[in-house]
Design a protein around this motif. Structure first.
Motif, PDB file in Angstrom:
ATOM      1  N   GLY A  32       0.817  -1.209   0.000  1.00  0.00           N
ATOM      2  CA  GLY A  32       0.000   0.000   0.000  1.00  0.00           C
ATOM      3  C   GLY A  32       0.846   1.252   0.000  1.00  0.00           C
ATOM      4  N   GLU A  33       1.538   1.493  -1.106  1.00  0.00           N
ATOM      5  CA  GLU A  33       2.338   2.697  -1.222  1.00  0.00           C
ATOM      6  C   GLU A  33       2.507   3.056  -2.690  1.00  0.00           C
ATOM      7  N   SER A  34       2.700   4.338  -2.933  1.00  0.00           N
ATOM      8  CA  SER A  34       2.982   4.809  -4.280  1.00  0.00           C
ATOM      9  C   SER A  34       4.429   4.495  -4.640  1.00  0.00           C
ATOM     10  N   ASP A  35       4.698   4.416  -5.946  1.00  0.00           N
ATOM     11  CA  ASP A  35       6.086   4.259  -6.396  1.00  0.00           C
ATOM     12  C   ASP A  35       6.727   5.620  -6.668  1.00  0.00           C
ATOM     13  N   GLU A  36       6.054   6.694  -6.247  1.00  0.00           N
ATOM     14  CA  GLU A  36       6.593   8.044  -6.388  1.00  0.00           C
ATOM     15  C   GLU A  36       7.308   8.432  -5.101  1.00  0.00           C
ATOM     16  N   ALA A  37       8.475   9.046  -5.229  1.00  0.00           N
ATOM     17  CA  ALA A  37       9.273   9.423  -4.058  1.00  0.00           C
ATOM     18  C   ALA A  37       8.636  10.583  -3.311  1.00  0.00           C
ATOM     19  N   THR A  38       9.010  10.717  -2.045  1.00  0.00           N
ATOM     20  CA  THR A  38       8.573  11.829  -1.207  1.00  0.00           C
ATOM     21  C   THR A  38       8.945  13.163  -1.863  1.00  0.00           C
ATOM     22  N   PRO A  39       8.075  14.179  -1.800  1.00  0.00           N
ATOM     23  CA  PRO A  39       8.389  15.482  -2.394  1.00  0.00           C
ATOM     24  C   PRO A  39       9.740  16.027  -1.941  1.00  0.00           C
ATOM     25  N   GLU A  40      10.403  16.712  -2.843  1.00  0.00           N
ATOM     26  CA  GLU A  40      11.774  17.163  -2.604  1.00  0.00           C
ATOM     27  C   GLU A  40      11.885  18.088  -1.399  1.00  0.00           C
ATOM     28  N   ALA A  41      10.906  18.975  -1.208  1.00  0.00           N
ATOM     29  CA  ALA A  41      10.979  19.915  -0.092  1.00  0.00           C
ATOM     30  C   ALA A  41      10.980  19.188   1.247  1.00  0.00           C
ATOM     31  N   VAL A  42      10.271  18.087   1.325  1.00  0.00           N
ATOM     32  CA  VAL A  42      10.228  17.308   2.564  1.00  0.00           C
ATOM     33  C   VAL A  42      11.578  16.636   2.802  1.00  0.00           C
ATOM     34  N   ARG A  43      12.121  16.059   1.741  1.00  0.00           N
ATOM     35  CA  ARG A  43      13.442  15.418   1.881  1.00  0.00           C
ATOM     36  C   ARG A  43      14.512  16.441   2.248  1.00  0.00           C
ATOM     37  N   ALA A  44      14.429  17.621   1.648  1.00  0.00           N
ATOM     38  CA  ALA A  44      15.426  18.655   1.923  1.00  0.00           C
ATOM     39  C   ALA A  44      15.370  19.107   3.382  1.00  0.00           C
ATOM     40  N   ALA A  45      14.188  19.221   3.931  1.00  0.00           N
ATOM     41  CA  ALA A  45      14.056  19.646   5.333  1.00  0.00           C
ATOM     42  C   ALA A  45      14.683  18.623   6.271  1.00  0.00           C
ATOM     43  N   ALA A  46      14.490  17.338   5.973  1.00  0.00           N
ATOM     44  CA  ALA A  46      15.101  16.299   6.802  1.00  0.00           C
ATOM     45  C   ALA A  46      16.616  16.323   6.685  1.00  0.00           C
ATOM     46  N   MET A  47      17.119  16.526   5.475  1.00  0.00           N
ATOM     47  CA  MET A  47      18.576  16.583   5.287  1.00  0.00           C
ATOM     48  C   MET A  47      19.169  17.800   5.980  1.00  0.00           C
ATOM     49  N   ASP A  48      18.466  18.925   5.915  1.00  0.00           N
ATOM     50  CA  ASP A  48      18.951  20.117   6.617  1.00  0.00           C
ATOM     51  C   ASP A  48      19.023  19.863   8.122  1.00  0.00           C
ATOM     52  N   SER A  49      18.035  19.145   8.645  1.00  0.00           N
ATOM     53  CA  SER A  49      18.035  18.823  10.070  1.00  0.00           C
ATOM     54  C   SER A  49      19.223  17.951  10.439  1.00  0.00           C
ATOM     55  N   LEU A  50      19.505  16.968   9.611  1.00  0.00           N
ATOM     56  CA  LEU A  50      20.669  16.112   9.865  1.00  0.00           C
ATOM     57  C   LEU A  50      21.966  16.902   9.791  1.00  0.00           C
ATOM     58  N   LEU A 361      -8.565 -10.245  -4.494  1.00  0.00           N
ATOM     59  CA  LEU A 361      -7.194  -9.766  -4.578  1.00  0.00           C
ATOM     60  C   LEU A 361      -7.192  -8.242  -4.421  1.00  0.00           C
ATOM     61  N   ARG A 362      -6.177  -7.719  -3.747  1.00  0.00           N
ATOM     62  CA  ARG A 362      -6.050  -6.268  -3.612  1.00  0.00           C
ATOM     63  C   ARG A 362      -4.998  -5.744  -4.568  1.00  0.00           C
ATOM     64  N   TRP A 363      -5.385  -4.746  -5.357  1.00  0.00           N
ATOM     65  CA  TRP A 363      -4.495  -4.130  -6.340  1.00  0.00           C
ATOM     66  C   TRP A 363      -4.282  -2.679  -5.925  1.00  0.00           C
ATOM     67  N   CYS A 364      -3.068  -2.311  -5.537  1.00  0.00           N
ATOM     68  CA  CYS A 364      -2.754  -0.929  -5.197  1.00  0.00           C
ATOM     69  C   CYS A 364      -2.563  -0.140  -6.486  1.00  0.00           C
ATOM     70  N   PHE A 365      -3.407   0.883  -6.681  1.00  0.00           N
ATOM     71  CA  PHE A 365      -3.338   1.639  -7.938  1.00  0.00           C
ATOM     72  C   PHE A 365      -2.519   2.919  -7.814  1.00  0.00           C
ATOM     73  N   ALA A 366      -1.785   3.084  -6.724  1.00  0.00           N
ATOM     74  CA  ALA A 366      -0.979   4.288  -6.524  1.00  0.00           C
ATOM     75  C   ALA A 366       0.288   4.203  -7.368  1.00  0.00           C
ATOM     76  N   SER A 367       0.138   4.475  -8.656  1.00  0.00           N
ATOM     77  CA  SER A 367       1.249   4.326  -9.601  1.00  0.00           C
ATOM     78  C   SER A 367       1.593   5.673 -10.215  1.00  0.00           C
ATOM     79  N   ARG A 368       2.863   6.002 -10.221  1.00  0.00           N
ATOM     80  CA  ARG A 368       3.308   7.261 -10.828  1.00  0.00           C
ATOM     81  C   ARG A 368       2.971   7.308 -12.316  1.00  0.00           C
ATOM     82  N   ASP A 369       3.003   6.155 -12.978  1.00  0.00           N
ATOM     83  CA  ASP A 369       2.802   6.061 -14.419  1.00  0.00           C
ATOM     84  C   ASP A 369       1.534   5.253 -14.698  1.00  0.00           C
TER      85      ASP A 369
END
Length: 389
Positions: A32-50, A361-369
């Motif tokens: 149950g997850e998308s194959d799209e990565a977390t938005p860049e601004a969120v990743r950047a905030a975590a990296m800045d914290s580190l 059957l469960r099909w997760c449709f959270a697909s970037r493409d």
């Protein structure tokens, strides 16, 4: 080891996924997850914290700034919620388990509405509770419906806790506000706690609520009601691997929750919480786009599946799943394994979500493409043709 642990069923979803992992030809729709990565601004905030060296313990209940931001976010969707009623947790599943630890003891009766994500029946079992399941009913068109009188009849003064998941994983079924009102009133009368897993509330595709989110018990409840609502950053912010969630609870329970978190995880990592703050700061740029794309994924996948002979499914009002039944195949785990090995399509077996899910059957449709979904349907169709040709 405890007999309860030995008797817990391992995840059938993982069993299928483990079979397919390492096979690059397999299209994975099992988790149950998308194959799209977390938005860049969120990743950047975590990296800045580190980079700033924020690698130490913090408050058990979470950063005060994040609790305040979540109070504003939740209050914007539902009735006002004070920051003091919010605890930050290491994922939605952690929030659910914490609530179980606080509310449920050995021998307590817990009613769970199924089919449902297996953690919600497994967690009370770990606590030694007696779990009673009330099942949603599949309809002729593939949708699922609640028999409200049956559910209310199952909740008695002996029922310590009612566990609900809406929008539902795996069916996409979603409680109406009227159903929530009836359930809340009934549980007030029996003294039963409600644990409401609402992690999919933003992935809602009807236009019948002012906020655009799915109906929530928070729209109806008073602060002192015996209600715990669990949420997560995983779905609507594309943050599954970050393991960050939160819960809203009565003030008296919130005052005790910090010590229970201490005995579990101590606290959520600061840099992860900084990422969450960035996500909330940009929620209007992040979540509506995600929801619109999920709706497009659902609207592309479901009609394509319905066009296949012998396939039954529906356009669910919420969540990120199509729950699919294929005529002639009763064993969902065996079918899911065959589809991995013979069709290159990875789906979750319905039996993982309760006996009522068997044969689905469960099909997760959270697909970037969207083309990836089309390819999956084509592979399924070709495999079905080979079986019946």
């Amino acid at each position: 080891m405890r007999k309860t642990i030995l008797e817990l069923q391992p995840s059938q979803i993982r069993e299928v996924a483990n079979l397919g992992m390492g096979r690059p030809e397999v299209l994975p729709f099992w988790f149950g997850e998308s194959d799209e990565a977390t938005p860049e601004a969120v990743r950047a905030a975590a990296m800045d914290s580190l980079q700033a060296g924020e690698t130490f313990y913090t408050h058990n209940l979470g950063l005060p700034a994040l609790r305040e931001a979540l109070a504003a976010y939740v209050s914007g969707l539902h009735a006002p919620v004070a920051a003091e009623r919010i605890a930050i947790t290491s994922g939605g599943v952690n929030a659910l388990m914490l609530a179980m630890q606080v509310l449920v003891g050995a021998g307590d009766e817990v009613v769970v509405l199924t089919p449902v994500w297996p953690n919600l029946t497994g967690q009370p079992q770990i606590m030694g509770a007696r779990v009673r399941c009330v099942a949603l009913k599949p309809q002729a068109d593939g949708a699922w419906a609640l028999d409200l009188p049956e559910l209310l009849a199952a909740i008695t003064p002996r029922t310590r806790l009612l566990v609900l998941n809406s929008p539902n994983n795996p069916t996409g079924w979603t409680l109406t506000q009227g159903e929530q009102q009836a359930i809340l009133a009934h549980c007030r009368g029996t003294g039963t706690w409600i644990l409401s897993d609402e992690v999919y509330e933003r992935l809602y595709y009807r236009d019948d609520t002012a906020s655009g989110a799915a109906p929530s018990f928070l729209d109806l409840a008073q602060p002192e009601d015996r209600l715990v609502v669990v949420q997560s950053f995983s779905k609507a912010f594309l943050m599954t691997g970050w393991r960050l969630g939160w819960m809203v609870m009565p003030p008296a329970m919130a005052a005790q929750m910090g010590k229970v978190i201490e005995f579990n995880t101590s606290c959520a990592p600061v840099f992860v919480q900084r990422g969450a703050l960035a996500a909330l700061a940009q929620v209007e740029a992040i979540t509506p786009r995600i929801v619109a794309h999920m709706r497009a994924c659902r609207d592309a996948l479901v009609p394509a599946l319905q066009a296949l002979p012998g396939v039954r499914t529906s356009r669910a009002p919420g969540g990120m799943y199509a729950f699919v039944q294929i005529a002639g195949f009763a064993d969902s785990l065996a079918l899911a394994k065959r589809l991995v090995l013979e069709a290159g399509v990875g789906l979750a077996p319905g039996a993982a979500f309760s006996p009522e899910g068997e044969g689905w059957l469960r099909w997760c449709f959270a697909s970037r493409d969207l083309a990836r979904l089309t390819q999956g349907v084509q592979r399924l169709g070709q495999w079905l043709h080979s079986q019946r040709g």
